[in-house]
Motif scaffolding. Structure first.
Motif, PDB file in Angstrom:
ATOM      1  N   GLN A 184       0.647  -1.371  -0.041  1.00 13.09           N
ATOM      2  CA  GLN A 184      -0.053   0.213  -0.108  1.00 13.09           C
ATOM      3  C   GLN A 184       0.632   1.363   0.159  1.00 13.09           C
ATOM      4  O   GLN A 184       0.983   2.546  -0.601  1.00 13.09           O
ATOM      5  N   ALA A 185       2.153   1.668   0.597  1.00 17.73           N
ATOM      6  CA  ALA A 185       2.870   2.642   0.812  1.00 17.73           C
ATOM      7  C   ALA A 185       3.129   2.406  -0.585  1.00 17.73           C
ATOM      8  O   ALA A 185       3.690   3.593  -0.670  1.00 17.73           O
ATOM      9  N   CYS A 186       3.506   1.531  -1.223  1.00 15.68           N
ATOM     10  CA  CYS A 186       3.828   2.107  -2.695  1.00 15.68           C
ATOM     11  C   CYS A 186       3.572   1.519  -3.453  1.00 15.68           C
ATOM     12  O   CYS A 186       3.454   2.923  -4.680  1.00 15.68           O
ATOM     13  N   ILE A 187       2.015   1.693  -3.367  1.00 11.48           N
ATOM     14  CA  ILE A 187       0.603   2.586  -4.066  1.00 11.48           C
ATOM     15  C   ILE A 187       0.365   3.912  -4.254  1.00 11.48           C
ATOM     16  O   ILE A 187       0.414   4.581  -4.688  1.00 11.48           O
ATOM     17  N   ASP A 188       1.242   4.457  -2.721  1.00  6.65           N
ATOM     18  CA  ASP A 188       0.252   5.422  -2.337  1.00  6.65           C
ATOM     19  C   ASP A 188       2.043   6.485  -3.004  1.00  6.65           C
ATOM     20  O   ASP A 188       1.581   7.563  -3.669  1.00  6.65           O
ATOM     21  N   GLN A 189       3.072   5.793  -2.843  1.00  6.75           N
ATOM     22  CA  GLN A 189       3.826   6.499  -3.783  1.00  6.75           C
ATOM     23  C   GLN A 189       4.279   6.589  -5.001  1.00  6.75           C
ATOM     24  O   GLN A 189       3.837   7.962  -5.825  1.00  6.75           O
ATOM     25  N   ALA A 190       3.766   5.682  -5.283  1.00  8.71           N
ATOM     26  CA  ALA A 190       3.089   6.033  -6.948  1.00  8.71           C
ATOM     27  C   ALA A 190       2.065   7.251  -7.782  1.00  8.71           C
ATOM     28  O   ALA A 190       2.896   7.465  -8.892  1.00  8.71           O
ATOM     29  N   ARG A 191       0.924   6.814  -6.634  1.00  6.31           N
ATOM     30  CA  ARG A 191       0.128   8.408  -7.024  1.00  6.31           C
ATOM     31  C   ARG A 191       0.868   9.301  -7.107  1.00  6.31           C
ATOM     32  O   ARG A 191       0.672  10.392  -7.103  1.00  6.31           O
ATOM     33  N   GLU A 192       1.510   9.434  -5.966  1.00  2.97           N
ATOM     34  CA  GLU A 192       2.131  10.570  -5.494  1.00  2.97           C
ATOM     35  C   GLU A 192       2.759  11.148  -6.446  1.00  2.97           C
ATOM     36  O   GLU A 192       3.439  12.266  -6.954  1.00  2.97           O
ATOM     37  N   LEU A 193       3.390   9.999  -7.274  1.00  8.07           N
ATOM     38  CA  LEU A 193       4.566  10.554  -8.585  1.00  8.07           C
ATOM     39  C   LEU A 193       4.498  10.726 -10.345  1.00  8.07           C
ATOM     40  O   LEU A 193       4.660  11.362 -11.250  1.00  8.07           O
ATOM     41  N   THR A 194       3.096  10.244 -10.258  1.00  9.51           N
ATOM     42  CA  THR A 194       1.838  10.515 -11.484  1.00  9.51           C
ATOM     43  C   THR A 194       2.269  12.224 -11.637  1.00  9.51           C
ATOM     44  O   THR A 194       1.506  13.399 -10.822  1.00  9.51           O
ATOM     45  N   LEU A 195       2.268  12.958 -13.334  1.00  7.05           N
ATOM     46  CA  LEU A 195       2.133  14.078 -13.425  1.00  7.05           C
ATOM     47  C   LEU A 195       0.814  14.531 -13.389  1.00  7.05           C
ATOM     48  O   LEU A 195       0.856  15.962 -13.269  1.00  7.05           O
ATOM     49  N   GLY A 196      -0.208  14.184 -13.411  1.00  4.54           N
ATOM     50  CA  GLY A 196      -2.236  13.925 -12.867  1.00  4.54           C
ATOM     51  C   GLY A 196      -2.348  14.476 -14.173  1.00  4.54           C
ATOM     52  O   GLY A 196      -4.109  14.986 -14.827  1.00  4.54           O
ATOM     53  N   TRP A 197      -1.772  13.766 -15.134  1.00  2.00           N
ATOM     54  CA  TRP A 197      -2.127  13.253 -16.287  1.00  2.00           C
ATOM     55  C   TRP A 197      -2.297  12.069 -16.981  1.00  2.00           C
ATOM     56  O   TRP A 197      -1.355  11.398 -16.443  1.00  2.00           O
ATOM     57  N   PRO A 198      -3.025  11.445 -17.434  1.00  2.90           N
ATOM     58  CA  PRO A 198      -4.017  10.776 -17.824  1.00  2.90           C
ATOM     59  C   PRO A 198      -2.393  10.307 -18.451  1.00  2.90           C
ATOM     60  O   PRO A 198      -1.995  10.137 -19.563  1.00  2.90           O
ATOM     61  N   SER A 199      -2.350   8.546 -18.302  1.00  7.69           N
ATOM     62  CA  SER A 199      -1.195   7.506 -18.673  1.00  7.69           C
ATOM     63  C   SER A 199      -1.135   5.906 -18.229  1.00  7.69           C
ATOM     64  O   SER A 199      -1.392   5.653 -17.660  1.00  7.69           O
ATOM     65  N   ARG A 200       0.266   5.917 -18.816  1.00  7.06           N
ATOM     66  CA  ARG A 200      -0.183   4.271 -18.647  1.00  7.06           C
ATOM     67  C   ARG A 200       0.621   4.444 -17.261  1.00  7.06           C
ATOM     68  O   ARG A 200      -0.202   2.906 -16.561  1.00  7.06           O
ATOM     69  N   ASP A 201       0.809   5.354 -16.732  1.00  8.98           N
ATOM     70  CA  ASP A 201       1.408   4.517 -15.349  1.00  8.98           C
ATOM     71  C   ASP A 201      -0.091   4.187 -14.645  1.00  8.98           C
ATOM     72  O   ASP A 201      -0.415   3.469 -13.619  1.00  8.98           O
ATOM     73  N   GLU A 202      -1.093   4.965 -15.364  1.00  9.22           N
ATOM     74  CA  GLU A 202      -2.311   4.725 -14.172  1.00  9.22           C
ATOM     75  C   GLU A 202      -3.004   3.486 -14.491  1.00  9.22           C
ATOM     76  O   GLU A 202      -2.827   3.062 -13.306  1.00  9.22           O
TER      77      GLU A 202
END
Length: 915
Positions: free
Chosen positions: A651-669
């Motif tokens: 869960q901590a890794c998922i939270d970290q991943a969310r924080e690192l997104t640019l806020g733009w729709p992307s493959r990372d989502e």
């Protein structure tokens, strides 16, 4: 900087005085400091240990560091004491370490790395040779440390790491991330509130001394003659700082009638230096400006007076201040004219080191064409040595000191490129705005465009397209833009656009094999789009690159990028041995050139796919740590934690991943949504799993992403939908999964189709069909060598059989699942199996306590009817090893064949006592 095995001092000094000069300490350690030393040594003894000793200036960090160096046993040790004046002098630390390394370790390095080391140490005079790559210095250091570790334990000690030059610090960070369990210990000191720690270093804080201890420090400095009220005043004023206390005690000794004690360290040191004669003071300014000049460069009489005054000491022929605060006090108290004269003398003494000489010259010499030309030349030298941080500083001097206030396009362009390469995006963008106004070459125009701000993916893509369209660009520059543009499009989810970009780029070159990165990116994009490919161009590119590689013994053709792509495709095809070999070859080629190979992500994911979860977490963390902030990294690390049952870490890794997104729709989502959905799916929280997995499936469809196994969104989404009774949605997703898998002939995908049909049949009440589908899927996953997916299928099958009253078959399936999860390290899923198994009674085989753990694991799986080859896949063993264990089981249990074994082994492994 020093190697402690060499003579410590060149001056003849008594032992106690030498200890004070080197350690900056009083006579002996106090109790709490001894405990700190013991704590540091204890931590250093752990595998891959790193310790940072933190505290304010003068608190005693170096004392603890020095004592720990003396206490800790290591076959090879090296130390460096960083200086503030050398913080901008590139490679000051790293070059010293390379110089100290044994010759046999250096000669064992790959040729490209030996070349890089020779360039760093000014041993290579071929100025036309290629520059050292971005990560090459870290790769060289890693190889050197591994070579040293092969001879025995290694200890690196760095004092005042906050002043370590940036290039050396980055190389140390690169190596520290990748050393693993190698017997290399790293111990640094750092001033509180300054600098940063090297990776994975635990902190030990040096706190102020207690008043009673401080009183002892004062008396040990000046003897028992000091009055109690003076001792109390010093203790109160210095706040537990032993250096400050000793300096105040010295001040009182110099003038006992003056009870007006200085109020700060700076003030007390200024008073102390006021008593130094003019000649010696000039020498002190020289030492402060140069950092650690050679003893032979100074007048012996002046040096002796400074040593007798306990201001300087000599260490292996180099002259240093007894404490960094003294050097700072000398600089603070020097007149401008004194500093300029000292820099002029330092430039003259720099000899062949053109970089050091010109850095001193800018401190006293007025701007001139000659000066900036020499700065330009120094930039080239720094870049050739791989010192991009130093080159950036020199390039900024050259730009700002250009006579007449001019800001030439070429110098602006160079500084923009350096700032961008160092990750200083805002600085690069500000300079690029200026560059656009004066750009006079195609490359300058393109670079200025590429550094522009963008508000969304359209802006990011648009500026790259405009840059690529600028007439007059070199072919290599244009292809780099095309590759970057395709990568941005992929990240934005515009897979079709990325493919079109890559195909146009390859169509525009004479021979596509000259651009292995483009070919690799093209082959990978075809794969994820579900387009058939014979792989011939990729294979030809690899063959050509390997041939060039063999001839030149370097990786200038960057063939490892194409090799890595071939490894990724092999992994997606579940040709795991081939994938492992290719990915390792790509990683080795990248390391030799000091580059980051993008397929390293997949090399880290391969052990997760094949059931080696501990290796997966380690490799993933190492890979993504080197690539900077990237949401995909923590999202993929989360999956490995989920398989291991480490929910909070996931869960901590998922939270970290969310924080690192640019806020733009992307493959990372998509990666993040899959991790969220899989977390809920493993916890049987289907209401939470379905929305995230449904979104991920829709995102993949919108991206034209057809690879079914990475990430395996569709199989997970079918499972969640079926569990909720959403059969229309489940069937539609299953049909899509089947189409994608058939188009790619993906064996993983077709196995996942069989399991998905099982979940749909189960939800539809057709238990016989569900059992058949689960049986088919489990067998297919085992044959592919993806044991975790097989085990999840066995878990579903066993649960179904138990509910249907088929207790023996249910126990066999659940025991198989448990065994695979246990071997793979999937602790959370082991617990799920135990819950199911607890609902079925069983008996322990007679004589089973004689079996070893490995024998019991093999016996349990063979007893369920699995073939030797399937057991080998499930347990990640060779078939020969399975046969050996099975023969031992037969002898110990007194059975002759598999049928007899199945009658003796009839209990879950959890209830068996192992020897």
């Amino acid at each position: 900087m020093k190697v402690p095995q060499r003579p410590l001092l060149t001056l003849s000094l008594d032992v106690d005085r030498r200890k004070r000069l080197v350690m900056g300490s009083g006579p002996g350690l106090t109790g709490d400091r001894k405990q700190l030393v013991a704590d540091v040594c204890r931590r250093l003894a752990l595998p891959g240990a790193g310790v940072t000793i933190v505290g304010e200036a003068g608190i005693g960090k170096t004392t603890v560091w020095s004592e720990a160096l003396a206490e800790y046993a290591a076959e090879w040790r090296w130390t460096a004491q960083c200086l503030s004046v050398e913080a901008d002098l590139g490679l000051a630390v790293l070059a010293d370490l390379f110089t100290a390394a044994p010759d046999d370790v250096i000669t064992s390095l790959p040729r490209p790395q030996r070349h890089a080391l020779d360039v760093v140490l000014f041993r290579d005079e071929d100025t036309g040779a290629a520059s050292v790559g971005n990560r090459m210095l870290g790769a060289v250091l890693l190889s050197v440390l591994r070579g040293l570790a092969g001879r025995g334990s290694v200890l690196l000690g760095i004092d005042d790491v906050q002043w370590c030059d940036p290039t050396s610090f980055d190389a140390l960070s690169y190596a520290a991330h990748r050393l693993g369990d190698a017997p290399v210990a790293l111990m640094t000191t750092r001033r509180a509130g300054a600098g940063r720690d090297l990776p994975d270093c635990s902190q030990v804080t040096v706190d102020p001394l207690e008043p009673t201890v401080m009183a002892g420090v004062v008396r040990s400095t000046v003897g028992s003659i000091v009055p109690d009220d003076v001792v109390a005043a010093i203790v109160e004023r210095t706040g537990g700082n032993p250096f400050f206390a000793r300096e105040l005690a010295r001040q009182w000794t110099a003038d006992p009638n003056d009870r007006r004690l200085p109020g700060s360290v700076r003030e007390v040191l200024a008073r102390r230096l006021d008593g130094v004669d003019a000649t010696t003071r000039s020498m002190l300014v020289d030492v402060a400006v140069r950092g650690a000049p050679a003893e032979a460069a100074l007048q012996p009489s002046d040096l002796r007076r400074a040593v007798d005054a306990d201001v300087l000491h000599v260490d292996e022929g180099r002259v240093r201040f007894t404490h960094p605060l003294l050097a700072a006090a000398v600089i603070d108290g020097a007149l401008s004219a004194e500093l300029r004269a000292a820099h002029e003398r330092a430039a003259a003494a720099a000899g062949a080191d053109d970089v050091a000489a010109v850095l001193h010259r800018v401190q006293y010499e007025p701007p001139s064409e000659e000066l900036v030309a020499d700065l330009d030349a120094a930039v080239t030298v720094a870049l050739r040595r791989g010192d991009r941080a130093g080159a950036r500083n020199l390039a900024e001097y050259a730009l700002n000191l250009t006579p007449g206030g001019r800001r030439p396009s070429a110098r602006l362009l160079r500084l923009v490129e350096l700032e961008a390469g160092l990750g200083h995006e805002q600085r690069a963008k500000a300079l690029a705005d200026e560059l656009r106004e004066v750009a006079d070459t195609p490359s300058a125009h393109a670079t200025a465009l590429l550094c522009m701000d963008a508000d969304d993916w359209d802006g990011e893509i648009g500026k790259r397209r405009k840059a690529a369209a600028i007439p007059g660009l070199s072919e290599a520059f244009r292809q780099r833009i095309a590759s970057d543009l395709a990568a941005v499009m992929l990240n934005a989810g515009r897979t079709n656009d990325a493919m079109a970009t890559l195909e146009r780029a390859l169509a525009g070159v004479t021979d596509a094999r000259d651009f292995p990165e483009l070919v690799g990116e093209w082959a990978f994009t075809k794969r994820i789009m579900g387009l058939s490919d014979d792989g011939i161009l990729l294979e030809q590119t690899i063959e050509r690159g390997r041939a060039l590689w063999a001839l030149s013994n370097d990786t200038s053709a960057r063939v490892y990028s194409a090799i890595g792509t071939a490894g990724v495709i092999a992994m997606l095809d579940d040709r795991h041995d081939e994938a492992s070999r290719l990915l390792a070859e790509a990683a080795d080629g990248a390391a030799r050139s000091g580059e980051l190979e993008i397929s390293g992500y997949y090399r880290a994911l391969l052990p997760c796919r094949t059931g080696h979860l501990d290796d997966a977490v380690t490799l993933l963390r190492q890979t993504f740590a080197a690539d900077g902030p990237n949401p995909r990294g923590p999202a993929r690390i989360a999956l490995a934690h989920l398989w291991r049952g480490e929910v909070s870490q996931a869960q901590a890794c998922i939270d970290q991943a969310r924080e690192l997104t640019l806020g733009w729709p992307s493959r990372d989502e998509t990666e993040i949504n899959f991790a969220i959905g899989f977390l809920a799916l493993l916890a049987a929280k289907f209401d939470d799993a379905w929305p995230a997995l449904q979104d991920a499936a829709a995102q993949l469809d919108a991206m034209s992403y057809r690879e079914p196994s990475h990430p395996p969104v569709l199989p997970a989404a079918v499972e969640a939908a079926a569990a909720l009774g959403l059969l229309d949605e489940a069937r539609a997703l299953c049909a899509r999964l089947e189409r994608d898998s058939a188009g790619l002939r993906s064996r993983f995908g077709l196995a996942a189709v069989a399991r998905s049909r099982g979940f749909i049949a189960l939800a539809d009440g057709d238990h016989d069909r569900a059992q058949a589908c689960f049986d088919e899927a489990a067998d297919a996953f085992l044959r592919l060598g993806v044991p975790l997916e097989a085990a999840r299928t066995y878990l579903a099958l066993g649960s179904l059989l138990r509910r249907d009253g088929q207790r023996r078959r249910g126990r066999e399936a659940l025991s198989t699942a448990r065994m695979i999860f246990d071997v793979s390290g999937a602790a959370g899923l082991v617990r799920d199996c135990d819950v199911e198994l607890a609902k079925i009674s069983g008996r322990v085989a007679s004589g089973s306590s004689q079996l070893t753990k490995s024998e019991r694991q093999v016996a349990d799986l063979v007893a369920t009817g699995m073939r030797n080859v399937d057991v080998a896949h499930a347990l990640n063993l060779s078939i020969k090893t399975v046969e050996t264990h099975l023969g031992s089981v037969y002898r110990k249990l007194g059975v002759a064949n598999r049928t007899e074994l199945s009658t003796r082994i009839d209990a879950p492994a959890a209830s068996t006592t192992l020897s």
